[in-house]
Design a protein around this motif. Structure first.
Motif, short mmCIF file in Angstrom:
data_model
loop_
_atom_site.label_atom_id
_atom_site.label_comp_id
_atom_site.label_asym_id
_atom_site.label_seq_id
_atom_site.Cartn_x
_atom_site.Cartn_y
_atom_site.Cartn_z
N ILE A 124 -59.36 -12.70 -30.31
CA ILE A 124 -58.59 -11.76 -29.49
C ILE A 124 -57.20 -12.33 -29.21
CG2 ILE A 124 -58.41 -10.63 -27.24
CD1 ILE A 124 -61.51 -10.86 -27.08
N ILE A 134 -53.60 -10.61 -30.28
CA ILE A 134 -52.54 -10.16 -29.37
C ILE A 134 -51.34 -11.10 -29.37
CG2 ILE A 134 -54.10 -8.84 -27.91
CD1 ILE A 134 -53.97 -11.07 -25.91
N LEU A 192 -57.02 -0.27 -41.19
CA LEU A 192 -56.59 -0.61 -39.84
C LEU A 192 -56.16 -2.08 -39.77
CD1 LEU A 192 -56.77 0.37 -36.68
CD2 LEU A 192 -58.64 -1.25 -36.70
N ASN A 193 -56.97 -2.96 -40.40
CA ASN A 193 -56.63 -4.38 -40.39
C ASN A 193 -55.28 -4.64 -41.04
OD1 ASN A 193 -58.96 -4.97 -39.10
ND2 ASN A 193 -60.05 -5.75 -40.90
N LEU A 196 -53.55 -7.81 -39.49
CA LEU A 196 -54.65 -8.75 -39.27
C LEU A 196 -55.19 -9.23 -40.62
CD1 LEU A 196 -56.47 -6.70 -36.51
CD2 LEU A 196 -55.28 -8.85 -36.17
N ASP A 197 -54.83 -8.52 -41.67
CA ASP A 197 -55.34 -8.85 -42.99
C ASP A 197 -54.24 -8.60 -44.02
OD1 ASP A 197 -57.12 -9.70 -44.83
OD2 ASP A 197 -58.68 -8.21 -44.38
N ARG A 242 -47.42 -9.14 -34.63
CA ARG A 242 -48.49 -8.45 -33.90
C ARG A 242 -48.15 -8.37 -32.42
NH1 ARG A 242 -52.14 -11.39 -37.22
NH2 ARG A 242 -52.33 -13.02 -35.67
N ASN A 243 -47.67 -9.49 -31.92
CA ASN A 243 -47.38 -9.57 -30.49
C ASN A 243 -46.29 -8.58 -30.09
OD1 ASN A 243 -45.62 -10.99 -28.20
ND2 ASN A 243 -47.75 -11.64 -27.99
N PHE A 296 -53.06 -3.39 -29.59
CA PHE A 296 -54.41 -3.08 -30.08
C PHE A 296 -55.29 -2.54 -28.96
CE2 PHE A 296 -53.09 -6.28 -33.18
CZ PHE A 296 -53.48 -5.67 -34.36
N PHE A 315 -59.43 -1.84 -28.76
CA PHE A 315 -60.64 -1.99 -29.55
C PHE A 315 -61.80 -1.20 -28.96
CE2 PHE A 315 -58.22 -5.96 -29.75
CZ PHE A 315 -58.04 -6.10 -31.11
N GLN A 316 -62.77 -0.93 -29.81
CA GLN A 316 -63.97 -0.24 -29.35
C GLN A 316 -64.68 -1.04 -28.25
OE1 GLN A 316 -66.77 0.49 -32.47
NE2 GLN A 316 -68.29 1.39 -31.11
N SER A 317 -64.76 -2.35 -28.46
CA SER A 317 -65.50 -3.17 -27.50
C SER A 317 -64.55 -3.84 -26.49
CB SER A 317 -66.32 -4.21 -28.24
OG SER A 317 -65.52 -4.85 -29.21
N ASN A 342 -62.65 -5.94 -25.96
CA ASN A 342 -62.14 -7.28 -26.26
C ASN A 342 -61.25 -7.86 -25.17
OD1 ASN A 342 -63.51 -7.77 -28.58
ND2 ASN A 342 -61.91 -7.02 -29.94
N LEU A 343 -61.72 -7.73 -23.95
CA LEU A 343 -61.06 -8.43 -22.86
C LEU A 343 -61.65 -9.82 -22.79
CD1 LEU A 343 -61.13 -5.62 -20.16
CD2 LEU A 343 -59.24 -6.26 -21.66
N ILE A 344 -60.89 -10.77 -22.23
CA ILE A 344 -61.42 -12.13 -22.09
C ILE A 344 -62.19 -12.21 -20.77
CG2 ILE A 344 -60.81 -14.56 -21.84
CD1 ILE A 344 -58.56 -14.02 -23.85
N ARG A 385 -52.96 -3.74 -21.53
CA ARG A 385 -52.62 -4.95 -22.28
C ARG A 385 -51.88 -4.59 -23.58
NH1 ARG A 385 -57.49 -8.58 -24.39
NH2 ARG A 385 -57.67 -6.81 -25.79
N ASP A 414 -58.86 1.35 -32.34
CA ASP A 414 -60.00 1.33 -33.25
C ASP A 414 -61.22 1.85 -32.52
OD1 ASP A 414 -61.77 0.79 -35.26
OD2 ASP A 414 -61.86 -1.36 -34.88
#
Lengths: 415, 241
Positions: free
Chosen positions: A318, A322, B48-49, B54-55, B81-82, B87, B89-91, B93-95, B154, B166
């Motif tokens: 993650i 970001i 998407l990647n 990301l790819d 990216r920054n 982004f 995400f479906q899940s 993706n928070l910390i 975010r 996504d």
């Protein structure tokens, strides 16, 4: 790589996430540092205690004594007791340029000395004022012999600590009082409180020291004595001096140059170096064991960081997604590793310093030993601290590289 | 043209090489609200990647705002990216061990923005999304919808050129899904954000103004959906779920 409050917070956050694991891992480092410093401090303390035995002796003194010959030579049978005399001193002074102080030691064992109804059986020693360079006195009262005492053959004496304690049990200043030795009165000029355990013709504790020329005359020694003391000149070789002195004495007293027993030599340098070497050995052992323990701790940290990185793959992904660069991830993992190592190590330093202080206090309270410091030096602590930082970096390196190689795509995968 | 893909190919190497993207040509204008739709295995995730840097892709050309995205170092890619992409995400993706506001701050932290400044900005964005009073809460204390809104905050905080979402509603119930999609729609309309939603749900796609269908690694039909009445996969009249 900047370090600020954010970085610190990141470290504390991540370390606090799994407290028991952090604690156990940190304990490995803590224990390594603790053991290392404790042993180093204890070694230093013991060395100090051992060195107290030689207190006062210069490290460059050579003591030569006359002993019975072990070989027949020049018409003499073996087992002949020979003696040195004052002319030897003159000869050595002129021939051996390595010698600085050359001074005789007269002795007379077990003499009854008395004052005010109290008496003590002490060893009489006739010394020259220069002898103080061989064995530095530590005056409790008054002064030691000086040049005038010796030149004018004054009837003065310096008491050893135990002699003084026995004759003046109230601990009073005996200077100016007259001590009776062999029916003669000697004015007391000082008390030597040195507590060295090296004894040359009896411990200096037990001795009453008088000027050498006076003793020579009163005891009718005729300029003969059995022990001669030297100090080696700056830059001179103790070994060279010993060899020269031995050959001069052998020649002058008709002793077989091959006779290994007739001339006894005590080299304080050698004595000191034995202790030094002993503790060098001890230190190497301590370092081996201590660093080994520390290394085991560091490997533990590395292992745990590895596990942590694996657990945090998603999180790191993650972060990368970001905008964290690989270097940011690398430095984050390494600072975590260094943080864990250094903080645990600091506790190790604190606890061992505290404990060593306590041990020092307890040991120093013993009057037989006196004040001894078991503490590690400031630079040692600083060195250990930088060692910790290096270990932390090394321990964090492999996990950090692994973390750096986590692709942000990994974050997108389902957990 | 904000996003331009010309004949982009991607093959996953392996025991059996998998040609996932077979010459993708796609242009997206600034301020568009687009969805990329396809079933699983269609190549939409790979696309998407690549869109999200990301790819890497094997051949072709991908430009964002004219900048060629090709053979970037990891550091450069992270920087792009920054700055350019947000982004969602479906899940979520928070910390997990960071509070809502700390999560929102994170992209700015990596930009080197000062503590005070980024906290202020993060609070501003949380407030915008109606989460100001949740700022100090951890993700596991929040509902799915709230978490997704934190994630949106975010994504928005760096003022990116593109928002890549996504399956943004994949883990949400239908009521919350509607909320989130309304939110994205509003962002597009009011703030002129360029938003790309990747989804397999026609209901979600129906919220967007343009639906790009992808199938077997090629772009199929591109549907103008300004009337929001698409029922591409024939699901019940295009409603969410």
């Amino acid at each position: 790589m900047r370090f600020d409050i954010d970085r610190l917070k990141e470290i504390i956050d991540t370390l606090a996430r799994n407290r028991s694991r952090t604690l156990l891992t940190g304990f490995g480092i803590f224990w390594g540092i603790f053991m290392l410093l404790l042993m180093l401090g204890a070694g230093d303390g013991l060395k100090t205690i051992l060195n107290k035995n030689f207190e006062g002796f210069t490290s460059n003194a050579v003591i030569v004594g006359a002993a019975p010959t072990s070989k027949p030579y020049g018409g003499f049978k073996r087992d002949r007791q020979w003696e040195m005399d004052l002319s030897d001193i003159e000869a050595i002074k002129s021939l051996v340029q390595e010698a600085d102080v050359v001074t005789p030691m007269y002795s007379d064992w077990r003499n009854e000395v008395s004052f005010g109804g109290r008496s003590y059986s002490a060893n009489l020693k006739g010394l020259d004022y220069e002898y103080s360079k061989v064995e530095t006195p530590e005056m409790l009262y008054g002064r030691w012999l000086n040049e005038v005492d010796c030149k004018q053959e004054r009837k003065v004496c310096v008491l050893g600590k135990r002699v003084w304690e026995n004759i003046f049990p109230d601990g009073s200043d005996p200077c100016g009082k007259y001590l009776k030795i062999k029916d003669m009165q000697y004015q007391i000029i000082g008390v030597d409180g040195r507590s060295s355990n090296i004894s040359i013709n009896g411990n200096s504790n037990e001795a009453v020291v008088t000027p050498a020329p006076l003793m020579d005359k009163l005891l009718q020694k005729g300029g003969k004595f059995e022990i001669m003391c030297f100090t080696v000149k700056e830059g001179g070789e103790s070994k060279v001096l010993q060899d020269k002195v031995k050959s001069i004495l052998a020649r002058r007293h008709t002793i077989d140059p091959e006779d290994k027993h007739a001339i006894m030599v005590l080299d304080t340098k050698k004595l000191f170096s034995i202790v030094d070497n002993l503790f060098k050995g001890v230190n190497i052992l301590v370092l081996l064991v201590g660093l080994g323990t520390l290394l085991a701790g560091a490997i533990g940290v590395s292992n745990i960081m590895m596990v942590t990185v694996k657990e945090r793959t998603t999180e790191i992904g993650i972060r990368r997604a970001i905008g964290a660069t690989p270097n940011m991830i690398l430095s984050q993992i390494i600072t975590e590793s260094v943080g864990l190592t250094v903080i645990s190590g600091m506790f190790g330093i604190l606890v061992s310093v505290g404990l060593l202080g306590l041990v020092g206090k307890i040991v120093s309270a013993n009057p037989e030993i006196g004040p001894v410091s078991f503490q590690i030096g400031f630079w040692t602590a600083l060195g250990v601290l930088s060692l910790l930082a290096v270990l932390g970096i090394l321990a964090g390196l492999a996990p950090a590289i692994r973390a750096m190689n986590i692709k942000p795509v990994d974050a997108m995968r389902e957990e | 043209m904000l996003i331009e893909l010309k004949d982009v190919n991607k093959t996953y190497q392996g025991a059996q090489p998998l040609h996932v993207l077979k010459g993708i040509n796609l242009s997206i204008e600034k301020g568009e609200f687009v969805s990329i739709m396809g079933s699983s295995g269609s190549g939409k995730s790979t696309l998407l990647n690549i869109l999200g840097i990301l790819d890497n892709y094997d051949s072709g050309e991908y430009r964002i705002d004219g900048k060629l995205i090709w053979d970037l170092s990891e550091t450069k890619a992270a920087e792009y990216r920054n700055k350019m992409i947000g982004f969602i995400f479906q899940s979520y993706n928070l910390i997990g061990f960071k509070t809502a506001v700390e999560n929102v701050e994170l992209p700015l932290f990596y930009q080197g923005v000062s503590r005070h400044k980024r906290h202020e900005m993060a609070m501003e964005y949380l407030d915008k999304l109606g989460l100001a009073q949740w700022a100090g809460h951890y993700p596991n204390e929040m509902s799915g919808g709230q978490k997704q809104r934190v994630a949106i905050a975010r994504a928005l905080i760096t003022k990116p050129d593109i928002i890549l979402a996504d399956e943004p509603t994949g883990a949400l119930d239908s009521r919350t899904s509607v909320e989130i999609m309304d939110l994205l729609k509003e962002l597009n309309e009011k703030e002129k954000m360029t938003i790309i939603v990747v989804t397999h749900e026609s209901g979600v796609a129906n919220y967007t103004n343009k639906i790009i269908h992808i199938k077997d690694g090629v772009i199929g039909q591109i549907e103008e959906n300004s009337r929001h009445d698409a029922t591409a996969f024939g699901s019940e009249n295009g409603m969410l779920k």
